[in-house]
Design a protein around this motif. Structure first.
Motif, PDB file in Angstrom:
ATOM      1  N   ILE A 103     -13.507   1.063   2.080  1.00 32.68           N
ATOM      2  CA  ILE A 103     -12.928   1.269   3.261  1.00 32.68           C
ATOM      3  C   ILE A 103     -13.543   2.630   4.321  1.00 32.68           C
ATOM      4  O   ILE A 103     -13.880   3.789   3.452  1.00 32.68           O
ATOM      5  CB  ILE A 103     -11.209   1.098   2.715  1.00 32.68           C
ATOM      6  CG1 ILE A 103     -10.648   3.039   2.532  1.00 32.68           C
ATOM      7  CG2 ILE A 103     -10.445   0.047   2.434  1.00 32.68           C
ATOM      8  CD1 ILE A 103      -8.987   2.627   2.605  1.00 32.68           C
ATOM      9  N   PRO A 104     -12.903   2.204   5.360  1.00 29.62           N
ATOM     10  CA  PRO A 104     -13.136   3.465   5.690  1.00 29.62           C
ATOM     11  C   PRO A 104     -12.593   4.084   6.262  1.00 29.62           C
ATOM     12  O   PRO A 104     -11.435   4.141   6.404  1.00 29.62           O
ATOM     13  CB  PRO A 104     -13.389   3.146   7.771  1.00 29.62           C
ATOM     14  CG  PRO A 104     -12.319   1.804   7.294  1.00 29.62           C
ATOM     15  CD  PRO A 104     -12.938   0.699   6.516  1.00 29.62           C
ATOM     16  N   THR A 105     -12.576   5.493   6.018  1.00 31.90           N
ATOM     17  CA  THR A 105     -11.599   7.052   5.326  1.00 31.90           C
ATOM     18  C   THR A 105     -11.361   7.613   6.833  1.00 31.90           C
ATOM     19  O   THR A 105     -10.390   8.435   6.978  1.00 31.90           O
ATOM     20  CB  THR A 105     -11.913   7.193   4.345  1.00 31.90           C
ATOM     21  OG1 THR A 105     -13.193   8.421   4.561  1.00 31.90           O
ATOM     22  CG2 THR A 105     -11.964   6.680   2.895  1.00 31.90           C
ATOM     23  N   MET A 137       0.945  -0.806  -0.007  1.00 38.08           N
ATOM     24  CA  MET A 137      -0.160  -0.007  -0.524  1.00 38.08           C
ATOM     25  C   MET A 137       1.206   1.067  -0.102  1.00 38.08           C
ATOM     26  O   MET A 137       2.007   0.968   0.387  1.00 38.08           O
ATOM     27  CB  MET A 137      -0.905  -0.286   1.093  1.00 38.08           C
ATOM     28  CG  MET A 137      -2.023   1.353   1.235  1.00 38.08           C
ATOM     29  SD  MET A 137      -1.069   2.906   1.988  1.00 38.08           S
ATOM     30  CE  MET A 137      -0.772   2.633   3.496  1.00 38.08           C
ATOM     31  N   ARG A 138       0.493   1.961  -0.954  1.00 33.69           N
ATOM     32  CA  ARG A 138       1.533   3.292  -0.789  1.00 33.69           C
ATOM     33  C   ARG A 138       0.181   4.913  -0.369  1.00 33.69           C
ATOM     34  O   ARG A 138      -0.242   4.451  -1.265  1.00 33.69           O
ATOM     35  CB  ARG A 138       2.284   3.518  -1.488  1.00 33.69           C
ATOM     36  CG  ARG A 138       1.580   3.445  -3.370  1.00 33.69           C
ATOM     37  CD  ARG A 138       3.165   3.967  -4.545  1.00 33.69           C
ATOM     38  NE  ARG A 138       2.375   3.356  -5.483  1.00 33.69           N
ATOM     39  CZ  ARG A 138       3.307   3.310  -6.248  1.00 33.69           C
ATOM     40  NH1 ARG A 138       4.545   3.724  -6.429  1.00 33.69           N
ATOM     41  NH2 ARG A 138       2.925   3.199  -7.786  1.00 33.69           N
ATOM     42  N   GLY A 139      -0.255   5.518  -0.089  1.00 29.81           N
ATOM     43  CA  GLY A 139      -0.825   6.439  -0.169  1.00 29.81           C
ATOM     44  C   GLY A 139      -0.560   7.866   0.569  1.00 29.81           C
ATOM     45  O   GLY A 139       0.495   7.950   1.920  1.00 29.81           O
ATOM     46  N   GLU A 140      -1.840   8.568   0.391  1.00 26.59           N
ATOM     47  CA  GLU A 140      -1.397   9.767   0.846  1.00 26.59           C
ATOM     48  C   GLU A 140      -2.592  10.025   2.941  1.00 26.59           C
ATOM     49  O   GLU A 140      -3.520   9.518   2.305  1.00 26.59           O
ATOM     50  CB  GLU A 140      -1.965  11.110   0.372  1.00 26.59           C
ATOM     51  CG  GLU A 140      -1.337  10.839  -0.578  1.00 26.59           C
ATOM     52  CD  GLU A 140       0.313  12.058  -1.224  1.00 26.59           C
ATOM     53  OE1 GLU A 140       0.947  12.373   0.260  1.00 26.59           O
ATOM     54  OE2 GLU A 140       1.252  10.972  -1.518  1.00 26.59           O
ATOM     55  N   PHE A 141      -2.260  10.085   3.520  1.00 26.16           N
ATOM     56  CA  PHE A 141      -3.113  10.363   5.355  1.00 26.16           C
ATOM     57  C   PHE A 141      -2.928  12.052   6.047  1.00 26.16           C
ATOM     58  O   PHE A 141      -2.047  12.676   5.307  1.00 26.16           O
ATOM     59  CB  PHE A 141      -2.649   9.642   6.332  1.00 26.16           C
ATOM     60  CG  PHE A 141      -2.851   7.951   5.533  1.00 26.16           C
ATOM     61  CD1 PHE A 141      -3.460   7.609   5.881  1.00 26.16           C
ATOM     62  CD2 PHE A 141      -2.307   7.340   4.243  1.00 26.16           C
ATOM     63  CE1 PHE A 141      -4.212   5.861   5.677  1.00 26.16           C
ATOM     64  CE2 PHE A 141      -2.286   6.213   4.362  1.00 26.16           C
ATOM     65  CZ  PHE A 141      -2.981   5.309   4.496  1.00 26.16           C
ATOM     66  N   GLU A 142      -3.938  12.744   6.682  1.00 23.99           N
ATOM     67  CA  GLU A 142      -3.423  13.442   6.863  1.00 23.99           C
ATOM     68  C   GLU A 142      -4.370  12.845   8.774  1.00 23.99           C
ATOM     69  O   GLU A 142      -5.503  11.932   9.111  1.00 23.99           O
ATOM     70  CB  GLU A 142      -4.688  14.219   6.755  1.00 23.99           C
ATOM     71  CG  GLU A 142      -5.134  16.092   7.796  1.00 23.99           C
ATOM     72  CD  GLU A 142      -6.347  16.817   7.401  1.00 23.99           C
ATOM     73  OE1 GLU A 142      -6.097  17.630   6.034  1.00 23.99           O
ATOM     74  OE2 GLU A 142      -7.099  16.548   7.547  1.00 23.99           O
ATOM     75  N   THR A 172      -7.448  10.802   8.322  1.00 19.61           N
ATOM     76  CA  THR A 172      -8.278  10.269   7.339  1.00 19.61           C
ATOM     77  C   THR A 172      -7.117   9.995   6.124  1.00 19.61           C
ATOM     78  O   THR A 172      -5.879  10.319   5.933  1.00 19.61           O
ATOM     79  CB  THR A 172      -8.859  12.210   6.878  1.00 19.61           C
ATOM     80  OG1 THR A 172      -9.414  12.368   8.101  1.00 19.61           O
ATOM     81  CG2 THR A 172      -9.161  12.095   5.879  1.00 19.61           C
ATOM     82  N   VAL A 173      -7.570   8.937   5.412  1.00 20.02           N
ATOM     83  CA  VAL A 173      -7.543   8.638   4.494  1.00 20.02           C
ATOM     84  C   VAL A 173      -7.687   9.286   3.098  1.00 20.02           C
ATOM     85  O   VAL A 173      -9.136   9.785   2.716  1.00 20.02           O
ATOM     86  CB  VAL A 173      -7.847   7.231   3.788  1.00 20.02           C
ATOM     87  CG1 VAL A 173      -6.850   6.493   2.809  1.00 20.02           C
ATOM     88  CG2 VAL A 173      -7.410   6.164   5.397  1.00 20.02           C
ATOM     89  N   LYS A 174      -6.757   9.915   2.677  1.00 18.81           N
ATOM     90  CA  LYS A 174      -6.695  10.862   1.529  1.00 18.81           C
ATOM     91  C   LYS A 174      -6.633   9.768  -0.043  1.00 18.81           C
ATOM     92  O   LYS A 174      -7.615  10.497  -0.876  1.00 18.81           O
ATOM     93  CB  LYS A 174      -6.053  11.966   1.534  1.00 18.81           C
ATOM     94  CG  LYS A 174      -5.580  12.774   2.739  1.00 18.81           C
ATOM     95  CD  LYS A 174      -6.522  13.582   3.121  1.00 18.81           C
ATOM     96  CE  LYS A 174      -6.903  14.583   2.509  1.00 18.81           C
ATOM     97  NZ  LYS A 174      -8.413  15.574   2.945  1.00 18.81           N
TER      98      LYS A 174
END
Length: 217
Positions: free
Chosen positions: A175-177, A10-15, A194-196
């Motif tokens: 998915i829950p964000t 997985m790779r992603g942007e989160f806050e 928060t999953v962006k």
């Protein structure tokens, strides 16, 4: 649930929004994971913290502080310490322990939560597992979406609760964000991730999981 939220890679942007009775701040994060052995977290914002990184390979973890150009190895005794002042620990952010590999799960019951039927799953650590929790209890919808998790100390005390909400499509899956962590011993404290955006099961460059990349500005 593990496969749904994290996949194999997985790779992603989160806050991450951290709130205490005295202050509040928001961090922008980029996260890479190669489950279950490697993970990397980079702070993107605000400018004061940008560049801070956390690298985990196996049971070893390092934090890089660009302000002093220093890499610090985190000992196992520090895995329960807060990460960046949040209510998530070093162990949470780098996923040192795997719910599948290090715990034995059993179905403890079936309930209705938020109007949906859910499984109540109890996870107990295997005898020699390098984990920090004495017990974790999961509420998981029958479509594998997590709703809530309770974390207990090795003395059996409930110490914190994480709630999942705002299910929406991300990276081709629902998915829950919104992930909200509340420590029971710190009234007024809450951390919300928060999953962006995220990509799942795509190739992740091995270079990312190196100390050289950790120290890159």
């Amino acid at each position: 649930m593990e496969a749904l939220i994290w996949a194999d890679t997985m790779r992603g942007e989160f806050e991450m929004r951290i709130t205490t009775p005295r202050w509040e701040r928001t961090l922008g994060l980029r996260i890479w994971m190669d489950r279950p052995k490697r993970s990397f977290v980079r702070v993107l914002s605000p400018a004061k913290e940008a560049g801070i990184g956390s690298l985990r390979i196996g049971n070893e973890m390092w934090n890089y502080l660009p302000a002093v150009e220093r890499t610090i190895k985190i000992p196992p005794s520090m895995m329960l310490q807060p990460w960046m002042g949040s209510d998530f620990t070093n162990d949470d952010l780098v996923k040192q322990s795997s719910a599948i590999d290090d715990y034995v799960q059993q179905v403890a019951g079936e309930e209705s939560l938020e109007g949906r039927p859910v499984w109540l799953i109890e996870a107990l650590p295997k005898p020699d597992a390098p984990v920090v929790w004495g017990r974790i209890v999961y509420w998981i919808r029958k479509d594998s979406i997590p709703v809530k998790q309770e974390y207990y100390s090795d003395r059996g005390e409930l110490t914190r609760v994480m709630a999942f909400s705002e299910v929406r499509p991300v990276g081709g899956r629902s998915i829950p964000t919104r992930w909200e962590m509340k420590p029971l011993g710190k009234p007024g404290n809450v951390t919300v991730i928060t999953v962006k955006d995220a990509e799942f099961n795509t190739a992740v460059d091995d270079e990312i999981f190196t100390q050289r990349y950790l120290q890159r500005r």
